[in-house]
Motif scaffolding. Structure first.
Motif, PDB file in Angstrom:
ATOM      1  N   ALA A  92       0.823  -1.107   0.178  1.00  0.00           N
ATOM      2  CA  ALA A  92       0.219  -0.135   0.105  1.00  0.00           C
ATOM      3  C   ALA A  92       0.849   1.394   0.228  1.00  0.00           C
ATOM      4  O   ALA A  92       0.195   2.247   0.075  1.00  0.00           O
ATOM      5  CB  ALA A  92      -0.951   0.075   1.216  1.00  0.00           C
ATOM      6  N   GLY A  93       2.111   1.013   0.176  1.00  0.00           N
ATOM      7  CA  GLY A  93       3.023   2.404   0.031  1.00  0.00           C
ATOM      8  C   GLY A  93       3.118   2.775   1.432  1.00  0.00           C
ATOM      9  O   GLY A  93       3.875   3.973   1.425  1.00  0.00           O
ATOM     10  N   GLU A  94       2.724   2.218   2.631  1.00  0.00           N
ATOM     11  CA  GLU A  94       2.952   2.838   3.921  1.00  0.00           C
ATOM     12  C   GLU A  94       4.183   2.470   4.496  1.00  0.00           C
ATOM     13  O   GLU A  94       4.569   3.266   5.360  1.00  0.00           O
ATOM     14  CB  GLU A  94       1.669   2.349   4.707  1.00  0.00           C
ATOM     15  N   PHE A  95       4.692   1.253   4.147  1.00  0.00           N
ATOM     16  CA  PHE A  95       6.148   0.778   4.711  1.00  0.00           C
ATOM     17  C   PHE A  95       6.965   0.776   3.560  1.00  0.00           C
ATOM     18  O   PHE A  95       6.636   0.494   2.296  1.00  0.00           O
ATOM     19  CB  PHE A  95       5.896  -0.424   5.398  1.00  0.00           C
ATOM     20  N   ASP A  96       8.474   0.701   3.784  1.00  0.00           N
ATOM     21  CA  ASP A  96       9.398   0.617   3.095  1.00  0.00           C
ATOM     22  C   ASP A  96      10.418  -0.355   3.539  1.00  0.00           C
ATOM     23  O   ASP A  96      11.535  -0.055   4.216  1.00  0.00           O
ATOM     24  CB  ASP A  96      10.141   1.889   2.727  1.00  0.00           C
ATOM     25  N   THR A  97      10.421  -1.512   3.042  1.00  0.00           N
ATOM     26  CA  THR A  97      11.531  -2.642   3.512  1.00  0.00           C
ATOM     27  C   THR A  97      11.344  -3.785   2.207  1.00  0.00           C
ATOM     28  O   THR A  97      10.304  -4.072   1.876  1.00  0.00           O
ATOM     29  CB  THR A  97      11.223  -3.206   4.872  1.00  0.00           C
ATOM     30  N   ALA A  98      12.522  -4.163   2.127  1.00  0.00           N
ATOM     31  CA  ALA A  98      12.860  -5.270   1.026  1.00  0.00           C
ATOM     32  C   ALA A  98      12.526  -6.493   1.710  1.00  0.00           C
ATOM     33  O   ALA A  98      12.288  -7.391   0.935  1.00  0.00           O
ATOM     34  CB  ALA A  98      14.122  -5.179   0.499  1.00  0.00           C
ATOM     35  N   ASP A  99      12.563  -6.739   3.158  1.00  0.00           N
ATOM     36  CA  ASP A  99      12.531  -8.039   3.785  1.00  0.00           C
ATOM     37  C   ASP A  99      11.377  -7.829   4.943  1.00  0.00           C
ATOM     38  O   ASP A  99      11.715  -7.772   6.150  1.00  0.00           O
ATOM     39  CB  ASP A  99      13.534  -8.207   4.178  1.00  0.00           C
ATOM     40  N   PRO A 100      10.028  -7.974   4.590  1.00  0.00           N
ATOM     41  CA  PRO A 100       9.006  -7.784   5.606  1.00  0.00           C
ATOM     42  C   PRO A 100       9.158  -8.962   6.722  1.00  0.00           C
ATOM     43  O   PRO A 100       8.773  -8.935   8.021  1.00  0.00           O
ATOM     44  CB  PRO A 100       7.675  -7.975   5.125  1.00  0.00           C
ATOM     45  N   ASP A 101       9.560 -10.041   6.326  1.00  0.00           N
ATOM     46  CA  ASP A 101       9.579 -11.487   7.147  1.00  0.00           C
ATOM     47  C   ASP A 101      10.861 -11.139   8.325  1.00  0.00           C
ATOM     48  O   ASP A 101      10.562 -11.555   9.390  1.00  0.00           O
ATOM     49  CB  ASP A 101       9.947 -12.610   6.368  1.00  0.00           C
ATOM     50  N   ALA A 102      11.922 -10.483   7.717  1.00  0.00           N
ATOM     51  CA  ALA A 102      12.979 -10.332   8.607  1.00  0.00           C
ATOM     52  C   ALA A 102      12.423  -9.111   9.716  1.00  0.00           C
ATOM     53  O   ALA A 102      12.868  -9.146  10.886  1.00  0.00           O
ATOM     54  CB  ALA A 102      14.348  -9.684   7.971  1.00  0.00           C
ATOM     55  N   VAL A 103      11.585  -8.011   9.158  1.00  0.00           N
ATOM     56  CA  VAL A 103      11.288  -7.011  10.184  1.00  0.00           C
ATOM     57  C   VAL A 103      10.317  -7.708  11.229  1.00  0.00           C
ATOM     58  O   VAL A 103      10.156  -7.200  12.379  1.00  0.00           O
ATOM     59  CB  VAL A 103      10.671  -5.784   9.309  1.00  0.00           C
ATOM     60  N   ALA A 104       9.553  -8.441  10.588  1.00  0.00           N
ATOM     61  CA  ALA A 104       8.541  -9.164  11.682  1.00  0.00           C
ATOM     62  C   ALA A 104       9.047  -9.986  12.592  1.00  0.00           C
ATOM     63  O   ALA A 104       8.792  -9.873  13.981  1.00  0.00           O
ATOM     64  CB  ALA A 104       7.625 -10.008  10.655  1.00  0.00           C
ATOM     65  N   TRP A 105      10.250 -10.788  12.263  1.00  0.00           N
ATOM     66  CA  TRP A 105      11.024 -11.291  13.295  1.00  0.00           C
ATOM     67  C   TRP A 105      11.549 -10.352  14.229  1.00  0.00           C
ATOM     68  O   TRP A 105      11.598 -10.607  15.499  1.00  0.00           O
ATOM     69  CB  TRP A 105      11.841 -12.384  12.806  1.00  0.00           C
ATOM     70  N   GLN A 106      12.061  -9.369  13.877  1.00  0.00           N
ATOM     71  CA  GLN A 106      12.643  -8.404  14.633  1.00  0.00           C
ATOM     72  C   GLN A 106      11.404  -7.808  15.721  1.00  0.00           C
ATOM     73  O   GLN A 106      11.881  -7.712  16.749  1.00  0.00           O
ATOM     74  CB  GLN A 106      13.101  -7.242  13.846  1.00  0.00           C
ATOM     75  N   LEU A 107      10.497  -7.618  15.260  1.00  0.00           N
ATOM     76  CA  LEU A 107       9.343  -6.919  16.243  1.00  0.00           C
ATOM     77  C   LEU A 107       8.869  -8.069  16.972  1.00  0.00           C
ATOM     78  O   LEU A 107       8.886  -7.685  18.251  1.00  0.00           O
ATOM     79  CB  LEU A 107       8.090  -6.813  14.909  1.00  0.00           C
ATOM     80  N   ILE A 108       8.950  -9.146  16.671  1.00  0.00           N
ATOM     81  CA  ILE A 108       8.199 -10.331  17.608  1.00  0.00           C
ATOM     82  C   ILE A 108       9.330 -10.627  18.929  1.00  0.00           C
ATOM     83  O   ILE A 108       9.220 -10.834  20.035  1.00  0.00           O
ATOM     84  CB  ILE A 108       8.156 -11.746  17.023  1.00  0.00           C
ATOM     85  N   ALA A 109      10.502 -10.703  18.185  1.00  0.00           N
ATOM     86  CA  ALA A 109      11.808 -10.990  19.256  1.00  0.00           C
ATOM     87  C   ALA A 109      11.938 -10.012  20.147  1.00  0.00           C
ATOM     88  O   ALA A 109      11.926 -10.103  21.411  1.00  0.00           O
ATOM     89  CB  ALA A 109      12.949 -10.969  18.496  1.00  0.00           C
ATOM     90  N   LEU A 110      11.700  -8.556  19.753  1.00  0.00           N
ATOM     91  CA  LEU A 110      11.817  -7.449  20.621  1.00  0.00           C
ATOM     92  C   LEU A 110      10.752  -7.209  21.615  1.00  0.00           C
ATOM     93  O   LEU A 110      10.966  -7.058  22.677  1.00  0.00           O
ATOM     94  CB  LEU A 110      12.213  -6.264  19.902  1.00  0.00           C
ATOM     95  N   ALA A 111       9.567  -7.587  20.934  1.00  0.00           N
ATOM     96  CA  ALA A 111       8.311  -7.718  21.957  1.00  0.00           C
ATOM     97  C   ALA A 111       8.577  -8.547  22.965  1.00  0.00           C
ATOM     98  O   ALA A 111       7.981  -8.389  24.132  1.00  0.00           O
ATOM     99  CB  ALA A 111       7.305  -7.484  21.146  1.00  0.00           C
TER     100      ALA A 111
END
Length: 255
Positions: free
Chosen positions: A141-160
């Motif tokens: 939708a053009g709201e986020f800019d990342t080439a690797d959503p899976d890696a950022v998701a893992w980052q979010l979950i691990a930090l949370a």
């Protein structure tokens, strides 16, 4: 009146979930479940293959319910960005001490109990799929800019996960914990500083530690007696004999 097997299994599942949330996953024992339902341990053993499997099922039940609520919070938002904000709010601004403690208990038990470890991995995969999908929709939708959503998701979950563990002992300010994750995600998703923290409560105005031990989560009670111990339990709350005519009342007394 004799209850149907599915009724008994539902009662056992509910009792185990309640015990895990109040007293911890370790508190889910043959004797404690029987006491909660006012039946004999033998009756519980008739319906439960093993306590390890019951604890694994309890982990699955509680974690699936939590993820369903998180999905609903994100899906109800008008945009993906708002959905991510809602997710952060659900993770940090709602009472989650009991749920976070079950996660920690499950990770600990999973070290030595394979069936619990498998249940936890399945739930972690489901979380990964959910957050990755949310971030991928934001990128489309053009709201986020990342080439690797899976890696950022893992980052979010691990930090949370780590920050929620900190909350169990009231380490650092709750607003600061949420802000830390928000700042990391803003950098990872190409968002302007402050985008995700907009609308977050200010330090000192959120009414205390959300979901921490100082908001009524019960202390860990004394260890449950071993149901295989031949000595009678010294308790004033011993379970009465079950009126259930199920022949299993006179069967084995341990899982």
């Amino acid at each position: 009146m004799r209850k149907r097997p599915e009724q008994r299994r539902a009662e056992i599942a509910n009792a185990a979930a309640e015990l895990a949330l109040v007293d911890g996953l370790d508190a889910v024992t043959l004797r404690s479940v029987a006491q909660r339902l006012a039946v004999t341990p033998a009756l519980i053993a008739h319906y439960v293959a093993s306590m390890d499997e019951l604890r694994a099922d309890t982990v699955t039940r509680l974690m699936e319910a939590e993820l369903t609520a998180m999905r609903a919070a994100a899906d109800a938002a008008p945009t993906v960005l708002d959905g991510l904000r809602a997710l952060l709010g659900a993770l940090f601004r709602t009472p989650r001490a009991a749920s976070a403690a079950v996660w920690l208990d499950a990770w600990t038990q999973g070290l030595r109990v394979p069936v619990v470890a498998e249940a936890v991995r399945t739930q972690m995969d489901d979380w990964q799929e959910f957050v990755t999908g949310l971030l991928a929709r934001g990128c489309a939708a053009g709201e986020f800019d990342t080439a690797d959503p899976d890696a950022v998701a893992w980052q979010l979950i691990a930090l949370a996960d780590g920050l929620n563990a900190h909350s169990l002992v009231s380490y650092r300010d709750p607003t600061a914990r949420e802000a830390l994750l928000a700042e990391v995600l803003e950098r990872s998703l190409g968002l302007p500083a402050g985008t995700l923290s907009a609308g977050a409560p200010q330090a000192g105005t959120d009414g205390g530690e959300p979901g921490s031990a100082d908001q009524g989560v019960a202390d860990q009670g004394p260890a449950e007696p071993d149901p295989t111990d031949p000595k009678p339990a010294k308790s004033s709350t011993a379970a009465p004999k079950s009126a259930d005519p199920d022949p299993a009342d006179h069967s084995r007394s341990s899982p």
